[in-house]
Design a protein around this motif. Sequence first.
Motif, PDB file in Angstrom:
ATOM      1  N   GLN A  16       4.050  11.313   4.328  1.00 37.60           N
ATOM      2  CA  GLN A  16       3.734  11.420   5.724  1.00 37.60           C
ATOM      3  C   GLN A  16       4.963  11.091   6.535  1.00 37.60           C
ATOM      4  N   GLN A  17       5.410  12.035   7.370  1.00 38.55           N
ATOM      5  CA  GLN A  17       6.560  11.742   8.195  1.00 38.55           C
ATOM      6  C   GLN A  17       6.133  11.187   9.529  1.00 38.55           C
ATOM      7  N   SER A  39       6.962  34.230  -2.376  1.00 37.82           N
ATOM      8  CA  SER A  39       7.791  33.150  -2.933  1.00 37.82           C
ATOM      9  C   SER A  39       6.960  32.277  -3.867  1.00 37.82           C
ATOM     10  N   ALA A  40       7.659  31.566  -4.732  1.00 38.29           N
ATOM     11  CA  ALA A  40       6.973  30.616  -5.605  1.00 38.29           C
ATOM     12  C   ALA A  40       6.319  29.541  -4.735  1.00 38.29           C
ATOM     13  N   PRO A  41       5.072  29.189  -5.042  1.00 34.27           N
ATOM     14  CA  PRO A  41       4.385  28.194  -4.205  1.00 34.27           C
ATOM     15  C   PRO A  41       5.017  26.816  -4.321  1.00 34.27           C
ATOM     16  N   ASP A  42       4.883  26.058  -3.259  1.00 31.33           N
ATOM     17  CA  ASP A  42       5.305  24.665  -3.238  1.00 31.33           C
ATOM     18  C   ASP A  42       4.135  23.823  -3.703  1.00 31.33           C
ATOM     19  N   LYS A  43       4.208  23.353  -4.937  1.00 32.49           N
ATOM     20  CA  LYS A  43       3.102  22.612  -5.532  1.00 32.49           C
ATOM     21  C   LYS A  43       3.322  21.105  -5.497  1.00 32.49           C
ATOM     22  N   SER A  44       4.274  20.686  -4.691  1.00 27.43           N
ATOM     23  CA  SER A  44       4.716  19.291  -4.760  1.00 27.43           C
ATOM     24  C   SER A  44       3.632  18.284  -4.392  1.00 27.43           C
ATOM     25  N   GLY A  45       2.578  18.730  -3.723  1.00 24.33           N
ATOM     26  CA  GLY A  45       1.540  17.798  -3.317  1.00 24.33           C
ATOM     27  C   GLY A  45       0.363  17.675  -4.270  1.00 24.33           C
ATOM     28  N   LEU A  46       0.321  18.497  -5.286  1.00 26.33           N
ATOM     29  CA  LEU A  46      -0.812  18.435  -6.210  1.00 26.33           C
ATOM     30  C   LEU A  46      -0.808  17.079  -6.921  1.00 26.33           C
ATOM     31  N   PRO A  47      -1.919  16.354  -6.871  1.00 25.71           N
ATOM     32  CA  PRO A  47      -1.926  14.970  -7.376  1.00 25.71           C
ATOM     33  C   PRO A  47      -1.900  14.851  -8.894  1.00 25.71           C
ATOM     34  N   SER A  48      -2.329  15.861  -9.606  1.00 28.09           N
ATOM     35  CA  SER A  48      -2.298  15.794 -11.070  1.00 28.09           C
ATOM     36  C   SER A  48      -2.385  17.212 -11.626  1.00 28.09           C
ATOM     37  N   ASP A  49      -2.202  17.333 -12.928  1.00 26.51           N
ATOM     38  CA  ASP A  49      -2.254  18.663 -13.538  1.00 26.51           C
ATOM     39  C   ASP A  49      -3.690  19.180 -13.649  1.00 26.51           C
ATOM     40  N   ARG A  50      -4.653  18.398 -13.183  1.00 29.56           N
ATOM     41  CA  ARG A  50      -6.030  18.913 -13.150  1.00 29.56           C
ATOM     42  C   ARG A  50      -6.216  19.871 -11.956  1.00 29.56           C
ATOM     43  N   PHE A  51      -5.273  19.816 -11.034  1.00 31.87           N
ATOM     44  CA  PHE A  51      -5.345  20.647  -9.836  1.00 31.87           C
ATOM     45  C   PHE A  51      -4.442  21.869  -9.992  1.00 31.87           C
ATOM     46  N   LEU A  78      -4.251  14.020   6.739  1.00 30.67           N
ATOM     47  CA  LEU A  78      -4.192  15.162   5.828  1.00 30.67           C
ATOM     48  C   LEU A  78      -3.195  14.898   4.710  1.00 30.67           C
ATOM     49  N   GLU A  79      -3.634  15.154   3.500  1.00 29.03           N
ATOM     50  CA  GLU A  79      -2.759  15.045   2.337  1.00 29.03           C
ATOM     51  C   GLU A  79      -2.406  16.450   1.886  1.00 29.03           C
ATOM     52  N   PHE A  80      -1.143  16.801   1.972  1.00 30.55           N
ATOM     53  CA  PHE A  80      -0.690  18.134   1.570  1.00 30.55           C
ATOM     54  C   PHE A  80      -0.879  18.318   0.073  1.00 30.55           C
ATOM     55  N   LEU A  81      -1.380  19.479  -0.323  1.00 31.85           N
ATOM     56  CA  LEU A  81      -1.558  19.789  -1.737  1.00 31.85           C
ATOM     57  C   LEU A  81      -0.605  20.888  -2.197  1.00 31.85           C
ATOM     58  N   ILE A  82      -0.697  22.064  -1.573  1.00 27.14           N
ATOM     59  CA  ILE A  82       0.070  23.211  -2.040  1.00 27.14           C
ATOM     60  C   ILE A  82       0.270  24.189  -0.884  1.00 27.14           C
TER      61      ILE A  82
END
Lengths: 112, 113
Positions: free
Chosen positions: A2-3, B53-65, B43-47
């Motif tokens: 969170q920024q 473009s390749a998706p930004d998956k940096s917010g996915l909390p685990s490999d279950r998502f 809000l918690e960013f997920l994807i």
Amino acid sequence: SQQGEEDPQALSIQEGENATMNCSYKTSINNLQWYRQNSGRGLVHLILIRSNEREKHSGRLRVTLDTSKKSSSLLITASRAADTASYFCATDATGNNRKLIWGLGTSLAVNP
Amino acid sequence: GAGVSQSPSNKVTEKGKDVELRCDPISGHTALYWYRQSLGQGLEFLIYFQGNSAPDKSGLPSDRFSAERTGGSVSTLTIQRTQQEDSAVYLCASSFLGRNEQFFGPGTRLTVL
């Protein structure tokens, strides 16, 4: 991560009063946006201010941006009970591929 | 015009089951986002999907998502082997690159028992 950090976390005012919420952020931005969330209408975009703008108005909303202080404020004038909602700031950080970074929000209660 | 739609609006599932959440973005919007919001939280960013473009998956909390976006339009967020801590409202948003304003769907409220 969170920024944006909004303050106060919660605000309670009487109808007709003005409400001011602040947002601080950490990195350089392309723009900053404010959103409102209430149970009736979900999450809705209110206003966007670009990094080269200092102030913007939309109806009863006034947003300011101070890039030197990395902060923004949202002023709601002549508040109404219908303004009761959570307000979030979101920043479009430069070099972040346009992904918005969200704050935790300010909960505003406008009492009739 | 039609806004962002999500389905189902509510989903109750048992721990360990898989769930699929669907998002239909606004036609022509090139960017699509998934977020998670717990009660009273931000809000918690997920994807994030942007065009081809390749998706930004940096917010996915685990490999279950996992999430996919087919044909640059509809997106599905899949949660495998759900846990109770996955209970939240899952929000989808879309935007037209260059405008950056995000349009949100009504969300899917997921409850894992």
